[in-house]
Motif scaffolding. Structure first.
Motif, PDB file in Angstrom:
ATOM      1  N   SER A 106       0.829  -1.208   0.000  1.00 29.03           N
ATOM      2  CA  SER A 106       0.000   0.000   0.000  1.00 29.03           C
ATOM      3  C   SER A 106       0.859   1.250   0.000  1.00 29.03           C
ATOM      4  O   SER A 106       1.758   1.396   0.848  1.00 29.03           O
ATOM      5  CB  SER A 106      -0.914   0.023   1.227  1.00 29.03           C
ATOM      6  N   PRO A 107       0.605   2.189  -0.893  1.00 30.72           N
ATOM      7  CA  PRO A 107       1.353   3.457  -0.889  1.00 30.72           C
ATOM      8  C   PRO A 107       0.964   4.399   0.243  1.00 30.72           C
ATOM      9  O   PRO A 107       1.586   5.446   0.415  1.00 30.72           O
ATOM     10  CB  PRO A 107       0.997   4.072  -2.247  1.00 30.72           C
ATOM     11  N   SER A 128       6.232   0.519  -5.340  1.00 28.19           N
ATOM     12  CA  SER A 128       6.843   1.678  -5.997  1.00 28.19           C
ATOM     13  C   SER A 128       7.532   1.359  -7.312  1.00 28.19           C
ATOM     14  O   SER A 128       7.607   2.218  -8.188  1.00 28.19           O
ATOM     15  CB  SER A 128       7.846   2.355  -5.056  1.00 28.19           C
ATOM     16  N   GLU A 129       8.011   0.139  -7.486  1.00 33.98           N
ATOM     17  CA  GLU A 129       8.767  -0.170  -8.692  1.00 33.98           C
ATOM     18  C   GLU A 129       8.298  -1.480  -9.312  1.00 33.98           C
ATOM     19  O   GLU A 129       7.146  -1.625  -9.678  1.00 33.98           O
ATOM     20  CB  GLU A 129      10.277  -0.217  -8.369  1.00 33.98           C
ATOM     21  N   THR A 138      -2.337  -3.268  -9.182  1.00 38.50           N
ATOM     22  CA  THR A 138      -2.191  -3.556  -7.761  1.00 38.50           C
ATOM     23  C   THR A 138      -0.898  -4.343  -7.565  1.00 38.50           C
ATOM     24  O   THR A 138      -0.142  -4.572  -8.516  1.00 38.50           O
ATOM     25  CB  THR A 138      -3.413  -4.348  -7.242  1.00 38.50           C
ATOM     26  N   VAL A 139      -0.635  -4.771  -6.341  1.00 41.44           N
ATOM     27  CA  VAL A 139       0.465  -5.681  -6.052  1.00 41.44           C
ATOM     28  C   VAL A 139      -0.138  -7.053  -5.781  1.00 41.44           C
ATOM     29  O   VAL A 139      -1.024  -7.188  -4.923  1.00 41.44           O
ATOM     30  CB  VAL A 139       1.300  -5.220  -4.840  1.00 41.44           C
ATOM     31  N   VAL A 300       3.201   7.900  -6.816  1.00 35.13           N
ATOM     32  CA  VAL A 300       2.333   7.764  -5.644  1.00 35.13           C
ATOM     33  C   VAL A 300       0.888   8.038  -6.019  1.00 35.13           C
ATOM     34  O   VAL A 300      -0.031   7.268  -5.680  1.00 35.13           O
ATOM     35  CB  VAL A 300       2.783   8.711  -4.517  1.00 35.13           C
ATOM     36  N   THR A 301       0.664   9.127  -6.749  1.00 34.06           N
ATOM     37  CA  THR A 301      -0.694   9.498  -7.160  1.00 34.06           C
ATOM     38  C   THR A 301      -1.311   8.430  -8.050  1.00 34.06           C
ATOM     39  O   THR A 301      -2.490   8.071  -7.892  1.00 34.06           O
ATOM     40  CB  THR A 301      -0.683  10.846  -7.895  1.00 34.06           C
ATOM     41  N   ASP A 302      -0.526   7.924  -8.980  1.00 35.09           N
ATOM     42  CA  ASP A 302      -1.020   6.886  -9.887  1.00 35.09           C
ATOM     43  C   ASP A 302      -1.422   5.630  -9.131  1.00 35.09           C
ATOM     44  O   ASP A 302      -2.486   5.044  -9.389  1.00 35.09           O
ATOM     45  CB  ASP A 302       0.059   6.555 -10.920  1.00 35.09           C
TER      46      ASP A 302
END
Length: 311
Positions: A106-107, A128-129, A138-139, A300-302
């Protein structure tokens, strides 16, 4: 105090949908007119007894209890938040956690870092990457498990927090529910919860529940394998629950998603599954790892937008 502005916001939004006025009123009720920043009845997860804390984002207790076959002793707890930001603020603000490594899909932890002022030994931002899955926005659970195992091996004397995204939106197996629609004239998009709240889309709650359930079912086998691999005491829990059209309180509107500041049982009752795997680890504190956290604000926004966080 933001009571007047909240009421004004509720009135403004209520012109398009009366449910928003009800939501703002309910939020004032649970926050005791903004005297509480989080659910005071919730547990302090840091003070609980665990070596590994596996967080399933937005997993309500009844969903987990019905579908989980994970080993261990299942109980329920109250979370300090009905939203990830509240959970983070209620548990980690100004805490010295140099004995803890946070592995996050989660960001929100990164986005809130200046407000939280928490000191972890290390924070691994999987989202992040390369950990981010562009196809699903998502992750994925498998990715989180890989990063968690690496962290456990790299930090054998630290507590490990692993923050999975599932069963949180987006729904991996139901992409038709993930498309977002424009929010009036603003350059914003509504996720499924906001669409249902604003009545821009009509979907049978059972269809939404099944998509939500399926997200959890994707994660559970991965979580079980991780539990069997991590040494010590593992707790599986959630940061908050989710509402799928149930009536809120005290204004009995149908509520969707997990708005902050509303502490219904669906939103704050979460699983607490305890599993012991061999000897407990010896936990020691250590100086924070010096890492560069210069993540682009656009990234982050994306990520937040893909996960349905809409102001």
């Amino acid at each position: 105090m933001y009571t007047f502005s909240q009421i004004r916001k509720g009135v403004s939004l209520g012109r398009t949908n009366p449910a928003f006025f009800g939501r703002e009123f309910n939020r004032l009720y649970y926050s005791r007119l903004n005297q509480r920043e989080f659910n005071q009845e919730g547990i302090d997860v840091v003070a609980e007894d665990w070596d590994n804390l596996l967080i399933l984002d937005a997993c309500r207790y009844d969903l987990f209890a019905e579908h989980s076959t994970l080993p261990g002793r299942l109980e329920s707890r109250q979370s300090r938040g009905s939203h990830t930001v509240e959970f983070l603020r209620g548990n980690f603000t100004d805490r010295d956690l140099q004995d803890t490594v946070y592995v996050s899909a989660s960001p929100q932890l990164y986005a809130e870092r200046d407000r939280l002022r928490a000191t972890f030994h290390d924070v691994i931002h999987v989202w992040s990457e390369e950990g981010w899955d562009q196809t699903h926005g998502t992750v994925l659970p498998e990715t989180m498990a890989e990063y968690a195992l690496r962290a456990s091996e790299a930090y054998p004397e630290k507590r490990i927090i692993v923050h999975f995204m599932q069963p949180h939106y987006p729904f991996i197996g139901s992409p038709e529910l993930n498309a977002r629609s424009p929010f009036e004239s603003k350059d914003k998009k509504l996720d499924i919860w906001a669409e249902l709240m604003t009545r821009k889309r009509t979907v049978d709650p059972e269809v939404v529940w099944e998509a939500y359930r399926d997200n959890l079912l994707l994660a559970l086998p991965v979580v079980e394998e991780l539990m069997q691999s991590l040494p010590g005491r593992t707790v599986v829990t959630s940061d908050h629950g989710n509402m799928i059209g149930e009536r809120s309180f005290p204004v009995p509107i149908r509520e969707w998603g997990h708005p902050p500041g509303i502490y219904t049982k669906e939103l704050v009752t979460v699983p607490w599954l305890v599993f012991d795997n061999g000897q407990r680890r010896t936990i020691t504190s250590g100086s924070p790892v010096d890492v560069d956290e210069g993540i682009s604000s656009d990234v982050v926004t994306d990520r937040l937008a893909n996960l349905g966080y809409v102001e």
